[in-house]
Design a protein around this motif. Structure first.
Motif, PDB file in Angstrom:
ATOM      1  N   LYS A 244       0.818  -1.219   0.000  1.00  0.00           N
ATOM      2  CA  LYS A 244       0.000   0.000   0.000  1.00  0.00           C
ATOM      3  C   LYS A 244       0.853   1.270   0.000  1.00  0.00           C
ATOM      4  CE  LYS A 244      -2.443  -1.456   3.556  1.00  0.00           C
ATOM      5  NZ  LYS A 244      -3.428  -1.431   4.653  1.00  0.00           N
ATOM      6  N   GLY A 245       2.100   1.160   0.404  1.00  0.00           N
ATOM      7  CA  GLY A 245       2.946   2.344   0.399  1.00  0.00           C
ATOM      8  C   GLY A 245       4.025   2.287  -0.659  1.00  0.00           C
ATOM      9  N   GLY A 246       3.979   1.280  -1.521  1.00  0.00           N
ATOM     10  CA  GLY A 246       5.065   1.083  -2.470  1.00  0.00           C
ATOM     11  C   GLY A 246       4.667   1.280  -3.912  1.00  0.00           C
ATOM     12  N   ASP A 247       5.503   0.700  -4.769  1.00  0.00           N
ATOM     13  CA  ASP A 247       5.361   0.916  -6.205  1.00  0.00           C
ATOM     14  C   ASP A 247       4.051   0.364  -6.752  1.00  0.00           C
ATOM     15  OD1 ASP A 247       6.608   1.972  -8.523  1.00  0.00           O
ATOM     16  OD2 ASP A 247       7.045  -0.046  -9.191  1.00  0.00           O
ATOM     17  N   ALA A 248       3.625  -0.806  -6.238  1.00  0.00           N
ATOM     18  CA  ALA A 248       2.389  -1.413  -6.728  1.00  0.00           C
ATOM     19  C   ALA A 248       1.202  -0.493  -6.472  1.00  0.00           C
ATOM     20  CB  ALA A 248       2.160  -2.768  -6.051  1.00  0.00           C
ATOM     21  N   HIS A 249       1.227   0.208  -5.362  1.00  0.00           N
ATOM     22  CA  HIS A 249       0.146   1.146  -5.025  1.00  0.00           C
ATOM     23  C   HIS A 249      -0.005   2.197  -6.121  1.00  0.00           C
ATOM     24  CE1 HIS A 249      -1.997   4.197  -2.584  1.00  0.00           C
ATOM     25  NE2 HIS A 249      -1.110   5.042  -3.068  1.00  0.00           N
ATOM     26  N   ILE A 253      -3.166   2.406  -8.941  1.00  0.00           N
ATOM     27  CA  ILE A 253      -4.077   3.554  -8.943  1.00  0.00           C
ATOM     28  C   ILE A 253      -3.965   4.289 -10.281  1.00  0.00           C
ATOM     29  CG2 ILE A 253      -2.494   5.255  -7.926  1.00  0.00           C
ATOM     30  CD1 ILE A 253      -6.305   4.889  -7.340  1.00  0.00           C
ATOM     31  N   SER A 254      -2.779   4.264 -10.885  1.00  0.00           N
ATOM     32  CA  SER A 254      -2.626   4.849 -12.220  1.00  0.00           C
ATOM     33  C   SER A 254      -3.439   4.053 -13.236  1.00  0.00           C
ATOM     34  CB  SER A 254      -1.146   4.856 -12.622  1.00  0.00           C
ATOM     35  OG  SER A 254      -0.987   5.320 -13.949  1.00  0.00           O
ATOM     36  N   ALA A 255      -3.399   2.723 -13.116  1.00  0.00           N
ATOM     37  CA  ALA A 255      -4.163   1.881 -14.033  1.00  0.00           C
ATOM     38  C   ALA A 255      -5.664   2.115 -13.870  1.00  0.00           C
ATOM     39  CB  ALA A 255      -3.833   0.409 -13.793  1.00  0.00           C
ATOM     40  N   LEU A 256      -6.119   2.260 -12.621  1.00  0.00           N
ATOM     41  CA  LEU A 256      -7.538   2.523 -12.371  1.00  0.00           C
ATOM     42  C   LEU A 256      -7.949   3.868 -12.958  1.00  0.00           C
ATOM     43  CD1 LEU A 256     -10.298   2.107 -11.036  1.00  0.00           C
ATOM     44  CD2 LEU A 256      -9.306   2.938  -8.887  1.00  0.00           C
ATOM     45  N   HIS A 257      -7.147   4.891 -12.695  1.00  0.00           N
ATOM     46  CA  HIS A 257      -7.489   6.244 -13.168  1.00  0.00           C
ATOM     47  C   HIS A 257      -7.548   6.285 -14.693  1.00  0.00           C
ATOM     48  CE1 HIS A 257      -7.010  10.795 -12.188  1.00  0.00           C
ATOM     49  NE2 HIS A 257      -7.743  10.618 -13.262  1.00  0.00           N
ATOM     50  N   ALA A 268     -11.666  -0.773 -15.385  1.00  0.00           N
ATOM     51  CA  ALA A 268     -11.682   0.032 -14.165  1.00  0.00           C
ATOM     52  C   ALA A 268     -12.107  -0.805 -12.961  1.00  0.00           C
ATOM     53  CB  ALA A 268     -12.618   1.228 -14.347  1.00  0.00           C
ATOM     54  N   LEU A 269     -13.131  -1.629 -13.137  1.00  0.00           N
ATOM     55  CA  LEU A 269     -13.571  -2.504 -12.048  1.00  0.00           C
ATOM     56  C   LEU A 269     -12.483  -3.498 -11.668  1.00  0.00           C
ATOM     57  CD1 LEU A 269     -17.317  -3.427 -12.718  1.00  0.00           C
ATOM     58  CD2 LEU A 269     -16.370  -2.270 -10.716  1.00  0.00           C
ATOM     59  N   TYR A 270     -11.769  -4.006 -12.660  1.00  0.00           N
ATOM     60  CA  TYR A 270     -10.711  -4.980 -12.400  1.00  0.00           C
ATOM     61  C   TYR A 270      -9.621  -4.370 -11.514  1.00  0.00           C
ATOM     62  CZ  TYR A 270      -6.487  -7.718 -13.207  1.00  0.00           C
ATOM     63  OH  TYR A 270      -5.323  -8.424 -13.039  1.00  0.00           O
ATOM     64  N   TRP A 271      -9.151  -3.177 -11.890  1.00  0.00           N
ATOM     65  CA  TRP A 271      -8.077  -2.562 -11.105  1.00  0.00           C
ATOM     66  C   TRP A 271      -8.585  -2.131  -9.735  1.00  0.00           C
ATOM     67  CZ3 TRP A 271      -3.756  -4.068 -12.677  1.00  0.00           C
ATOM     68  CH2 TRP A 271      -3.456  -4.183 -14.023  1.00  0.00           C
ATOM     69  N   PHE A 272      -9.826  -1.695  -9.663  1.00  0.00           N
ATOM     70  CA  PHE A 272     -10.416  -1.360  -8.369  1.00  0.00           C
ATOM     71  C   PHE A 272     -10.449  -2.607  -7.478  1.00  0.00           C
ATOM     72  CE2 PHE A 272     -14.224  -1.099  -5.651  1.00  0.00           C
ATOM     73  CZ  PHE A 272     -13.929   0.046  -4.934  1.00  0.00           C
ATOM     74  N   ALA A 273     -10.854  -3.739  -8.056  1.00  0.00           N
ATOM     75  CA  ALA A 273     -10.912  -4.994  -7.298  1.00  0.00           C
ATOM     76  C   ALA A 273      -9.516  -5.426  -6.861  1.00  0.00           C
ATOM     77  CB  ALA A 273     -11.582  -6.082  -8.136  1.00  0.00           C
ATOM     78  N   ARG A 274      -8.518  -5.239  -7.733  1.00  0.00           N
ATOM     79  CA  ARG A 274      -7.143  -5.606  -7.373  1.00  0.00           C
ATOM     80  C   ARG A 274      -6.690  -4.838  -6.140  1.00  0.00           C
ATOM     81  NH1 ARG A 274      -3.388  -7.321 -11.410  1.00  0.00           N
ATOM     82  NH2 ARG A 274      -1.775  -6.649  -9.929  1.00  0.00           N
TER      83      ARG A 274
END
Length: 436
Positions: A244-249, A253-257, A268-274
């Protein structure tokens, strides 16, 4: 290409007591699986080794892709002494000892490859301590990190080291690794085809995790082959890599946006679910959804902001997991809403103009004049009351004197902004008509 695993009979007798991942560790670089882009003849490491010059490196990639193995094999191939330390357990006194030993080794004609695992966990001063020893050739630094070096490592260190990106293992690479494991263990996995695919997916691109899973499966006493359901009952899926504090975060969130901006509700739902499944704070996601509504939809659909705020409020009342659905529905709404960044662009333009024009004062005709002195100074003189004007629009100039009237807000021809565009054009026509 020679392959260590083609001849299991050459493995020492005591090797079976070692973990499978250790037994299958490559002994030459051409046995490393899944990193052809970095190690191939045209890759950065391949070209570096071909030239006979190994520079300091930062190996950036997810867990289980071979960072430690590659560092050790680089030392072997360049005939350097290999030292491995972890930034988690190593302090300044330990580093001094490492540097002193490397200096003595260098005086005796041998270089030192210092492998630093989790190098991003060193603070700035600790990272700076490597610089003089890298510059004078005392050490060749190879750092390993799962975090984005641009954010976690000093610019001075990065300027002296080449960043090599290692990729998570593909399903094809994991299958090759599974086949090597079967050769080593001299028997096939007791799995059906779909179950074998499920096992590879459970590893989530981590070769070490896959070998650990295979070792568990091979230890079971089963008759026949297990199907995916039977495998799932015996093995838990590996937790997805998400910090949650690293690169994956930031990546997710970039992928979702961008999926929302690209009007793709499924992505969008997929990345939100991830992110939710990875343990992200739903309140953070609620804030980001509100930002998307303002930045990428704006006045093309003014209702989008309200949908986000209501979903956020609903989550606060319900909590997880029920409240997650409210946020998911907001994701769908935003993805399908008409898009416009006209308000965002206008706001940035207004900020730029405000900073450029400094402290210029408003024109006197729109200033109030509560005192006689202010009236004598011309405050309020010539102000046209819009409600008294034709069409309720005076067309006066409200910008400071000397500031040419700009066009900041240019609404898109989408959604509700199509109506706003008509209004902007109408007022512009009236302003021109009245010579303003």
């Amino acid at each position: 290409m020679p392959d260590l695993f083609d001849n299991p009979a050459n493995i020492p007798p005591d090797s079976k007591a070692r973990p499978l991942a250790d037994r299958l560790r490559p002994v030459t670089l051409d046995q490393v699986i899944g990193q052809d882009k970095a190690l191939g003849p045209d890759g950065p490491l391949g070209a570096m080794l071909a030239s006979g010059q190994l520079a300091s490196l930062v190996l950036w990639g997810p867990p289980g892709v071979g960072k430690t193995t590659i560092a050790r094999l680089l030392a072997d191939q360049t005939d350097m002494h290999f030292i491995q330390i972890s930034a988690i357990f190593t302090g300044v006194p330990d580093l001094r000892k490492v540097f002193e030993q490397a200096k003595l080794r260098r005086q005796n004609g041998r270089g030192t490859l210092l492998f630093v695992d989790e190098i991003h966990r060193f603070n700035k001063s600790q990272q700076d301590s490597f610089l003089p020893h890298m510059e004078d050739g005392t050490i060749t630094l190879v750092g390993a990190t799962t975090e984005n070096p641009s954010f976690e490592l000093n610019a001075a260190l990065l300027s002296r080291a080449q960043v090599i990106v290692l990729e998570r293992l593909t399903l094809a690479a994991l299958e090759r690794l599974a086949q090597h494991a079967e050769q080593e263990l001299a028997r096939p996995l007791p799995l059906t085809g779909p179950a074998r695919e499920a096992l590879l997916e459970m590893a989530d691109g981590d070769g070490r995790a896959l070998l650990n899973l295979i070792e568990q499966v091979m230890g079971w006493k089963v008759t026949g082959k297990l199907d995916p359901d039977a495998l799932g009952q015996r093995l838990m899926r590996r937790a997805a890599q998400y910090d949650k504090g690293g690169d994956a975060h930031y990546n997710l969130i970039s992928a979702l946006h961008k999926s929302v901006r690209g009007s793709d509700p499924d992505a969008a739902l997929y990345w939100f679910a991830r992110m939710i499944d990875g343990g992200e704070d739903p309140r953070y996601l609620a804030r980001r959804l509100a930002r998307m509504a303002v930045e990428d939809i704006g006045l093309a659909d003014p209702q989008a902001q309200a949908v986000c705020l209501e979903a956020w409020q609903c989550y606060e009342r319900l909590g997880s997991p029920e409240g997650d659905l409210a946020l998911a529905q907001a994701v769908i709404y935003l993805a399908l809403a008409p898009k416009s960044n006209a308000g965002y662009v206008a706001w940035k333009g207004a900020l730029a103009l405000a900073r450029k024009t400094g402290s210029t004062v408003p024109p006197k005709h729109i200033l109030n004049a509560p005192t006689k002195l202010m009236q004598d100074q011309g405050y309020g003189e010539g102000y046209a009351y819009d409600h008294d004007a034709e069409d309720g629009f005076s067309g006066q100039d409200y910008f400071p004197e000397g500031v040419k009237r700009p066009v900041l807000y240019q609404p898109a021809e989408r959604g509700f902004e199509r109506e706003l565009s008509k209004r902007v054009a109408w007022f512009a026509k009236l302003r021109a008509k009245r010579g303003q």
